[in-house]
Design an enzyme around this catalytic site. Structure first.
Site, mmCIF file in Angstrom:
data_model
loop_
_atom_site.group_PDB
_atom_site.id
_atom_site.type_symbol
_atom_site.label_atom_id
_atom_site.label_comp_id
_atom_site.label_asym_id
_atom_site.label_seq_id
_atom_site.Cartn_x
_atom_site.Cartn_y
_atom_site.Cartn_z
ATOM 1 N N SER A 1 91.110 47.818 -14.518
ATOM 2 C CA SER A 1 90.858 48.502 -15.790
ATOM 3 C C SER A 1 92.189 48.811 -16.454
ATOM 4 O O SER A 1 93.003 49.560 -15.902
ATOM 5 C CB SER A 1 90.093 49.803 -15.548
ATOM 6 O OG SER A 1 90.224 50.635 -16.685
ATOM 7 N N HIS B 1 88.984 44.486 -17.131
ATOM 8 C CA HIS B 1 88.041 45.500 -17.616
ATOM 9 C C HIS B 1 88.705 46.302 -18.738
ATOM 10 O O HIS B 1 89.766 46.898 -18.545
ATOM 11 C CB HIS B 1 87.663 46.411 -16.439
ATOM 12 C CG HIS B 1 86.631 47.429 -16.757
ATOM 13 N ND1 HIS B 1 85.273 47.172 -16.677
ATOM 14 C CD2 HIS B 1 86.734 48.724 -17.137
ATOM 15 C CE1 HIS B 1 84.599 48.260 -16.983
ATOM 16 N NE2 HIS B 1 85.458 49.218 -17.281
ATOM 17 N N ASP C 1 88.207 49.344 -21.433
ATOM 18 C CA ASP C 1 87.419 50.540 -21.722
ATOM 19 C C ASP C 1 87.562 50.933 -23.182
ATOM 20 O O ASP C 1 88.637 51.334 -23.628
ATOM 21 C CB ASP C 1 87.891 51.685 -20.821
ATOM 22 C CG ASP C 1 87.478 51.450 -19.381
ATOM 23 O OD1 ASP C 1 86.273 51.279 -19.136
ATOM 24 O OD2 ASP C 1 88.358 51.432 -18.503
ATOM 25 N N MET D 1 86.521 53.507 -26.044
ATOM 26 C CA MET D 1 86.017 54.884 -26.160
ATOM 27 C C MET D 1 86.185 55.382 -27.588
ATOM 28 O O MET D 1 87.201 55.093 -28.227
ATOM 29 C CB MET D 1 86.804 55.794 -25.214
ATOM 30 C CG MET D 1 86.803 55.336 -23.769
ATOM 31 S SD MET D 1 87.630 56.536 -22.717
ATOM 32 C CE MET D 1 87.613 55.640 -21.144
ATOM 33 N N HIS E 1 83.741 47.298 -21.722
ATOM 34 C CA HIS E 1 82.867 48.438 -21.409
ATOM 35 C C HIS E 1 82.867 49.380 -22.608
ATOM 36 O O HIS E 1 83.849 50.081 -22.860
ATOM 37 C CB HIS E 1 83.439 49.113 -20.142
ATOM 38 C CG HIS E 1 82.690 50.319 -19.703
ATOM 39 N ND1 HIS E 1 83.172 51.190 -18.730
ATOM 40 C CD2 HIS E 1 81.487 50.834 -20.071
ATOM 41 C CE1 HIS E 1 82.309 52.161 -18.527
ATOM 42 N NE2 HIS E 1 81.283 51.976 -19.337
ATOM 43 N N MET F 1 82.049 52.538 -24.341
ATOM 44 C CA MET F 1 81.641 53.946 -24.211
ATOM 45 C C MET F 1 81.669 54.550 -25.596
ATOM 46 O O MET F 1 82.500 55.411 -25.921
ATOM 47 C CB MET F 1 82.596 54.662 -23.241
ATOM 48 C CG MET F 1 82.345 54.273 -21.805
ATOM 49 S SD MET F 1 83.752 54.605 -20.740
ATOM 50 C CE MET F 1 84.718 53.150 -21.097
ATOM 51 N N MET G 1 78.258 53.951 -13.103
ATOM 52 C CA MET G 1 79.455 54.803 -13.186
ATOM 53 C C MET G 1 79.509 55.720 -11.973
ATOM 54 O O MET G 1 78.516 56.370 -11.633
ATOM 55 C CB MET G 1 79.409 55.679 -14.443
ATOM 56 C CG MET G 1 79.602 54.970 -15.771
ATOM 57 S SD MET G 1 81.110 53.994 -15.923
ATOM 58 C CE MET G 1 82.395 55.215 -15.624
ATOM 59 N N GLY H 1 85.378 58.485 -19.383
ATOM 60 C CA GLY H 1 86.316 59.085 -20.334
ATOM 61 C C GLY H 1 87.767 58.966 -19.901
ATOM 62 O O GLY H 1 88.645 58.846 -20.741
ATOM 63 N N GLY I 1 91.573 57.566 -13.131
ATOM 64 C CA GLY I 1 92.165 58.385 -12.079
ATOM 65 C C GLY I 1 91.329 59.558 -11.597
ATOM 66 O O GLY I 1 91.859 60.464 -10.940
ATOM 67 N N ASP J 1 82.205 51.468 -11.289
ATOM 68 C CA ASP J 1 83.361 51.846 -12.102
ATOM 69 C C ASP J 1 83.656 53.330 -11.945
ATOM 70 O O ASP J 1 82.827 54.172 -12.294
ATOM 71 C CB ASP J 1 83.041 51.520 -13.573
ATOM 72 C CG ASP J 1 84.202 51.769 -14.521
ATOM 73 O OD1 ASP J 1 85.300 52.112 -14.055
ATOM 74 O OD2 ASP J 1 83.979 51.622 -15.737
ATOM 75 N N GLY K 1 86.981 55.680 -9.768
ATOM 76 C CA GLY K 1 87.451 56.209 -8.488
ATOM 77 C C GLY K 1 87.374 55.223 -7.335
ATOM 78 O O GLY K 1 87.400 55.629 -6.167
HETATM 79 C C1 DX5 Z 1 86.303 55.582 -16.993
HETATM 80 C C2 DX5 Z 1 86.441 54.113 -17.200
HETATM 81 C C3 DX5 Z 1 86.949 53.412 -16.016
HETATM 82 C C4 DX5 Z 1 88.308 53.858 -15.548
HETATM 83 C C5 DX5 Z 1 88.410 53.564 -14.081
HETATM 84 O O1 DX5 Z 1 85.646 56.128 -18.068
HETATM 85 O O2 DX5 Z 1 85.189 53.528 -17.534
HETATM 86 O O3 DX5 Z 1 86.915 51.993 -16.188
HETATM 87 O O4 DX5 Z 1 89.366 53.249 -16.213
HETATM 88 O O5 DX5 Z 1 89.626 54.044 -13.630
HETATM 89 P P1 DX5 Z 1 89.822 54.498 -12.117
HETATM 90 O O6 DX5 Z 1 89.615 53.280 -11.271
HETATM 91 O O7 DX5 Z 1 91.228 54.989 -12.099
HETATM 92 O O8 DX5 Z 1 88.813 55.567 -11.825
HETATM 93 ZN ZN ZN Z 2 85.075 51.288 -17.478
#
Ligand code: DX5
Ligand code: ZN
Length: 228
Positions: free
Chosen positions: A9, A34, A36, A38, A68, A70, A139, A144, A147, A178, A180
């Site tokens: 990501s 990936h 993201d 937002m 992705h 969001m 998820m 959002g 990390g 997706d 952690g």
């Molecule tokens: C969170 C994103 C994830 C995020 C994952 O809202 O959708 O794709 O970047 O990042 P890690 O792997 O660090 O949790």
């Molecule tokens: Zn994502």
């Protein structure tokens, strides 16, 4: 068993060197990139739009972009993201009132359609839409930010989603997780039924002092996921 795919990501990449970071993880064995997206409404953060997706498309070469969304009312932007180069376009169940129409449109545009569930959304929400999907994204953090710690209770939902896909004869479809994900939990995620592992911090690091080593990090994640 399906092949395990690692999808770094870019949310955790160095945005000042985004193209370089993407080229590096592609060379290091990423199966997908990936991205993201937002909007500051569906989630509290704001990231990138189609213009940046297009730039990433060029940087990624033949590695597919997994976009992705969001964002609220994702149906307003489907054409723009597919034109920009999304191979997979995933929308949230919670963000699209006419989900069936949205998913059908993604496929008409020539992209693979995914649907994502927030941690608090029951897996049952997938039931009516399952036949129209190419991918499910569960998820394992509240979307959002990168990390964040993995929410263990969501593993059960991965199992439920896998069960649903299998009973619908969709066992070959992608089940993506997706949030952690890292070498510590990758095996459990795969054992629960996932085959696409998104990883931000686990691939790009946790900040300026923790960059690089992409090939080692992807290899470690893949080895853990495959139980080696
Ligand atoms: C969170 C994103 C994830 C995020 C994952 O809202 O959708 O794709 O970047 O990042 P890690 O792997 O660090 O949790
Ligand atoms: Zn994502």
């Amino acid at each position: 068993m399906q092949r395990i795919k690692i999808a770094p990501s870019v949310l955790s990449a160095d945005f000042g060197r985004l193209a370089e970071e993407v080229r590096s993880v592609c060379a290091a064995g990423a199966d997908e990139i990936h991205v993201d997206v937002m909007d500051g409404r569906f989630v509290p953060n704001i990231t990138v739009g189609p213009l940046v997706v297009r730039a990433l498309r060029e940087a990624a070469g033949d590695v597919p972009l997994d976009v992705h969304l969001m964002i609220e009312e994702p149906e307003r932007y489907l054409e723009a993201f597919v034109e920009a180069g999304a191979a997979v376009l995933t929308v949230h169940v919670e963000a699209s009132v006419h989900l069936h129409r949205t998913v059908t449109r993604i496929r008409e545009l020539g992209a693979r359609a995914g649907v994502s569930l927030n941690p608090s959304t029951p897996t049952l929400a997938l039931e009516p839409i399952a036949p129209e999907l190419d991918r499910v994204l569960v998820m394992t953090v509240n979307p959002g930010f990168g990390g964040q710690p993995f929410i263990e209770a969501c593993l059960r939902k991965v199992q439920q989603a896998r069960g649903l896909l299998e009973t619908r004869g969709r066992a070959g479809w992608d089940l993506e997780v997706d949030g952690g994900v890292g070498p510590d939990n990758a095996r459990r995620v795969v054992e629960a039924g996932a085959n696409v592992l998104v990883a931000g911090a686990a691939v790009f690091g946790r900040g300026p002092d923790d960059r690089g080593r992409h090939a080692d990090r992807i290899a470690a994640l893949r080895a853990a996921a495959e139980g080696r």
